[in-house]
Design a protein around this motif. Structure first.
Motif, PDB file in Angstrom:
ATOM      1  N   PRO A   1       8.342   9.902  -6.323  1.00 50.84           N
ATOM      2  CA  PRO A   1       8.780  10.992  -7.197  1.00 50.84           C
ATOM      3  C   PRO A   1       9.215  12.212  -6.410  1.00 50.84           C
ATOM      4  N   GLU A   2       9.869  13.121  -7.082  1.00 42.98           N
ATOM      5  CA  GLU A   2      10.268  14.378  -6.451  1.00 42.98           C
ATOM      6  C   GLU A   2       9.021  15.139  -6.026  1.00 42.98           C
ATOM      7  N   GLY A   3       9.064  15.697  -4.829  1.00 45.75           N
ATOM      8  CA  GLY A   3       7.930  16.444  -4.309  1.00 45.75           C
ATOM      9  C   GLY A   3       6.898  15.598  -3.602  1.00 45.75           C
ATOM     10  N   PHE A   4       7.132  14.297  -3.511  1.00 40.77           N
ATOM     11  CA  PHE A   4       6.197  13.409  -2.828  1.00 40.77           C
ATOM     12  C   PHE A   4       6.150  13.762  -1.347  1.00 40.77           C
ATOM     13  N   GLU A   5       4.939  13.883  -0.805  1.00 44.12           N
ATOM     14  CA  GLU A   5       4.770  14.311   0.579  1.00 44.12           C
ATOM     15  C   GLU A   5       4.596  13.116   1.516  1.00 44.12           C
ATOM     16  N   ILE A   6       5.215  13.198   2.667  1.00 40.92           N
ATOM     17  CA  ILE A   6       4.978  12.246   3.756  1.00 40.92           C
ATOM     18  C   ILE A   6       4.501  13.072   4.940  1.00 40.92           C
ATOM     19  N   ALA A   7       3.199  12.981   5.217  1.00 41.26           N
ATOM     20  CA  ALA A   7       2.577  13.787   6.263  1.00 41.26           C
ATOM     21  C   ALA A   7       2.225  12.877   7.434  1.00 41.26           C
ATOM     22  N   ALA A   8       3.048  12.906   8.463  1.00 43.22           N
ATOM     23  CA  ALA A   8       2.931  11.972   9.581  1.00 43.22           C
ATOM     24  C   ALA A   8       2.177  12.600  10.747  1.00 43.22           C
ATOM     25  N   THR A   9       1.146  11.903  11.211  1.00 41.74           N
ATOM     26  CA  THR A   9       0.424  12.330  12.407  1.00 41.74           C
ATOM     27  C   THR A   9       1.183  11.870  13.647  1.00 41.74           C
ATOM     28  N   VAL A  10       1.403  12.807  14.573  1.00 45.62           N
ATOM     29  CA  VAL A  10       2.209  12.520  15.756  1.00 45.62           C
ATOM     30  C   VAL A  10       1.455  12.972  17.008  1.00 45.62           C
ATOM     31  N   THR A  11       1.073  12.008  17.831  1.00 43.56           N
ATOM     32  CA  THR A  11       0.447  12.342  19.111  1.00 43.56           C
ATOM     33  C   THR A  11       1.425  13.160  19.947  1.00 43.56           C
ATOM     34  N   THR A  12       0.965  14.303  20.425  1.00 41.84           N
ATOM     35  CA  THR A  12       1.833  15.234  21.153  1.00 41.84           C
ATOM     36  C   THR A  12       1.194  15.574  22.497  1.00 41.84           C
ATOM     37  N   ILE A  13       1.917  15.277  23.568  1.00 34.79           N
ATOM     38  CA  ILE A  13       1.419  15.545  24.919  1.00 34.79           C
ATOM     39  C   ILE A  13       2.508  16.283  25.683  1.00 34.79           C
ATOM     40  N   VAL A  14       2.240  17.533  25.993  1.00 28.65           N
ATOM     41  CA  VAL A  14       3.201  18.344  26.738  1.00 28.65           C
ATOM     42  C   VAL A  14       2.890  18.219  28.221  1.00 28.65           C
ATOM     43  N   SER A  15       3.860  17.692  28.978  1.00 33.96           N
ATOM     44  CA  SER A  15       3.650  17.466  30.408  1.00 33.96           C
ATOM     45  C   SER A  15       4.991  17.319  31.100  1.00 33.96           C
ATOM     46  N   ASP A  16       5.074  17.831  32.309  1.00 32.69           N
ATOM     47  CA  ASP A  16       6.284  17.611  33.107  1.00 32.69           C
ATOM     48  C   ASP A  16       6.327  16.199  33.671  1.00 32.69           C
ATOM     49  N   ASP A  17       5.221  15.479  33.579  1.00 32.64           N
ATOM     50  CA  ASP A  17       5.126  14.112  34.080  1.00 32.64           C
ATOM     51  C   ASP A  17       5.189  13.151  32.894  1.00 32.64           C
ATOM     52  N   LEU A  18       6.402  12.730  32.533  1.00 34.09           N
ATOM     53  CA  LEU A  18       6.566  11.864  31.367  1.00 34.09           C
ATOM     54  C   LEU A  18       5.841  10.529  31.515  1.00 34.09           C
ATOM     55  N   PRO A  19       5.921   9.848  32.666  1.00 35.02           N
ATOM     56  CA  PRO A  19       5.168   8.588  32.794  1.00 35.02           C
ATOM     57  C   PRO A  19       3.670   8.763  32.559  1.00 35.02           C
ATOM     58  N   ALA A  20       3.110   9.876  33.056  1.00 37.42           N
ATOM     59  CA  ALA A  20       1.683  10.124  32.844  1.00 37.42           C
ATOM     60  C   ALA A  20       1.398  10.363  31.363  1.00 37.42           C
ATOM     61  N   ALA A  21       2.278  11.078  30.689  1.00 38.60           N
ATOM     62  CA  ALA A  21       2.109  11.324  29.253  1.00 38.60           C
ATOM     63  C   ALA A  21       2.179  10.015  28.478  1.00 38.60           C
TER      64      ALA A  21
ATOM     65  N   ASN B   1       0.820  -1.210   0.000  1.00 33.71           N
ATOM     66  CA  ASN B   1       0.000   0.000   0.000  1.00 33.71           C
ATOM     67  C   ASN B   1       0.855   1.260   0.000  1.00 33.71           C
ATOM     68  N   VAL B   2       1.932   1.247   0.774  1.00 31.50           N
ATOM     69  CA  VAL B   2       2.832   2.400   0.798  1.00 31.50           C
ATOM     70  C   VAL B   2       3.459   2.592  -0.581  1.00 31.50           C
TER      71      VAL B   2
ATOM     72  N   PHE C   1      10.141   1.073   5.899  1.00 30.15           N
ATOM     73  CA  PHE C   1       9.418   1.495   4.700  1.00 30.15           C
ATOM     74  C   PHE C   1      10.320   1.843   3.516  1.00 30.15           C
ATOM     75  N   GLY C   2      11.622   1.744   3.708  1.00 28.03           N
ATOM     76  CA  GLY C   2      12.546   2.219   2.685  1.00 28.03           C
ATOM     77  C   GLY C   2      12.307   1.629   1.312  1.00 28.03           C
ATOM     78  N   GLU C   3      12.125   0.322   1.233  1.00 27.77           N
ATOM     79  CA  GLU C   3      11.920  -0.318  -0.063  1.00 27.77           C
ATOM     80  C   GLU C   3      10.631   0.167  -0.720  1.00 27.77           C
ATOM     81  N   SER C   4       9.579   0.333   0.074  1.00 28.60           N
ATOM     82  CA  SER C   4       8.299   0.793  -0.467  1.00 28.60           C
ATOM     83  C   SER C   4       8.380   2.230  -0.963  1.00 28.60           C
ATOM     84  N   LEU C   5       9.227   3.034  -0.340  1.00 31.37           N
ATOM     85  CA  LEU C   5       9.331   4.451  -0.698  1.00 31.37           C
ATOM     86  C   LEU C   5      10.388   4.727  -1.754  1.00 31.37           C
ATOM     87  N   ARG C   6      11.093   3.683  -2.173  1.00 31.30           N
ATOM     88  CA  ARG C   6      12.241   3.878  -3.049  1.00 31.30           C
ATOM     89  C   ARG C   6      11.888   4.618  -4.331  1.00 31.30           C
ATOM     90  N   GLY C   7      10.715   4.335  -4.887  1.00 35.49           N
ATOM     91  CA  GLY C   7      10.372   4.933  -6.171  1.00 35.49           C
ATOM     92  C   GLY C   7       9.573   6.213  -6.081  1.00 35.49           C
TER      93      GLY C   7
END
Length: 341
Positions: A214-234, A181-182, A206-212
């Motif tokens: 084209p120029e300008g191809f976008e990879i838009a990654a969703t990243v869960t972001t939790i800002v907290s001084d308590d890392l275990p809780a995050a 699919n990639v 994913f390197g092999e899947s992404l090998r071909g």
């Protein structure tokens, strides 16, 4: 690296994130994305935010192919793209058999071939070169009668959109997890929307899947972001959606999210999470998600730590970072400054 926000889908009650979207636009974020599963839909919420903004890009991450025929999706997309002045990115996903056959009531068979056919019809609709026809087995246009009792009149004829899209080639990104699919996304789409991605392991996984790609191809990654001084809780909070996707977003023997986590190096741990989740021991399933996995695919902890870990994303092939989970303007501003420092 570009920067966006991903608002996801409603978890329970209606959520209006207009203030967050307006803050992101003021701060110069590039895009806002919405999603759908089997509740709120992606297009309605995205249109709501598009009507209240003027610059920020609008994206779906992702709309489900099985929820609409290709023609219906093409109509949604050209309408929203036109009303927003050409701001849409159409993210598409095949989902999995549990949702496709259980919720939408259509066959899941041959997702790669279906995706290829679906995308081809979308582009034919938008380009308006001629009335749209398709001889493929999944979305035949026009629909032909195969037997007297098929319920098909046989009177359908090829049609061309009466609306002229403001852009004849609206960008399409594919939500994909499996290697094939990639690879397909690099062939037929302008971008890829990964869900769970460790920036330090994109090449080995994913390197092999992404090998071909084209120029300008976008990879838009969703990243869960939790800002907290308590890392275990995050970490505990970040594990909740992981446990749900590993355990509940797929059948026991067919779960693409589970397979992906295995390719990231956590096959045994993921199998245990799934087992606990399917047994109804959901709190235990959350605790069983490895800390290292949740940390690697997220941005967690104090702002200083998040700034340090952003270096991994800058060094990766990711072109757009979609921040998920941050709603307040000061934190959005801080992340923007870190990314663009």
């Amino acid at each position: 690296m570009k920067l966006g926000i991903n608002l996801g889908y409603w978890q329970r009650d209606p959520v209006d994130d207009t203030e967050t979207v307006l803050a992101a636009e003021r701060l110069g974020y590039d895009q806002v994305f919405t999603a759908e599963a089997y509740g709120s839909d992606a297009f309605t919420t995205l249109t709501w935010y598009g009507a209240r903004t003027s610059r920020i890009g609008l994206g779906t991450a992702v709309t489900q192919m099985s929820a609409r025929t290709p023609a219906a999706t093409a109509m949604h997309a050209l309408t929203l793209d036109g009303l927003s002045g050409g701001r849409l990115v159409l993210g598409l996903g095949a989902s999995g058999p549990q949702v496709v056959e259980g919720w939408y009531g259509v066959p899941f068979a041959r997702p790669l071939a279906r995706t290829r056919e679906y995308v081809r019809i979308l582009r034919d609709v938008w380009r308006r070169a001629e009335p749209v026809t398709n001889d493929g087995p999944h979305y035949p246009l026009p629909l032909r009668r195969h037997s007297p009792d098929s319920g098909v009149t046989g009177l359908g004829k090829p049609l061309k959109s009466i609306a002229h899209p403001v852009r004849p080639d609206i960008p399409i990104y594919l939500g994909a997890e499996g290697p094939k699919n990639v690879a397909l996304s690099t062939e037929i789409a302008q971008g890829w929307l990964p869900l769970f991605v460790d920036p330090s392991r994109i090449e080995p996984v994913f390197g092999e899947s992404l090998r071909g790609r084209p120029e300008g191809f976008e990879i838009a990654a969703t990243v869960t972001t939790i800002v907290s001084d308590d890392l275990p809780a995050a970490l505990e909070v970040a594990k909740i959606p992981l446990a749900f996707y590993i355990g509940g977003m797929g059948a026991r023997d067919t779960n693409f999210h589970l397979d992906l986590i295995g390719r990231l190096g956590y096959a045994e741990e993921a199998a245990r999470v799934q087992e606990l989740f399917l047994e109804g021991r959901r709190d235990e399933a959350v605790r069983a998600v490895p800390d290292g996995l949740a940390d690697a695919i997220s941005l967690l902890g104090p702002l200083g730590r998040i700034k340090e870990r952003l270096a991994l994303w800058r060094e990766s092939p990711v072109t757009t970072l979609l921040i998920a989970g941050v709603k307040d303007e000061p934190t959005l501003r801080a992340i923007r400054d870190f990314v663009r420092d």
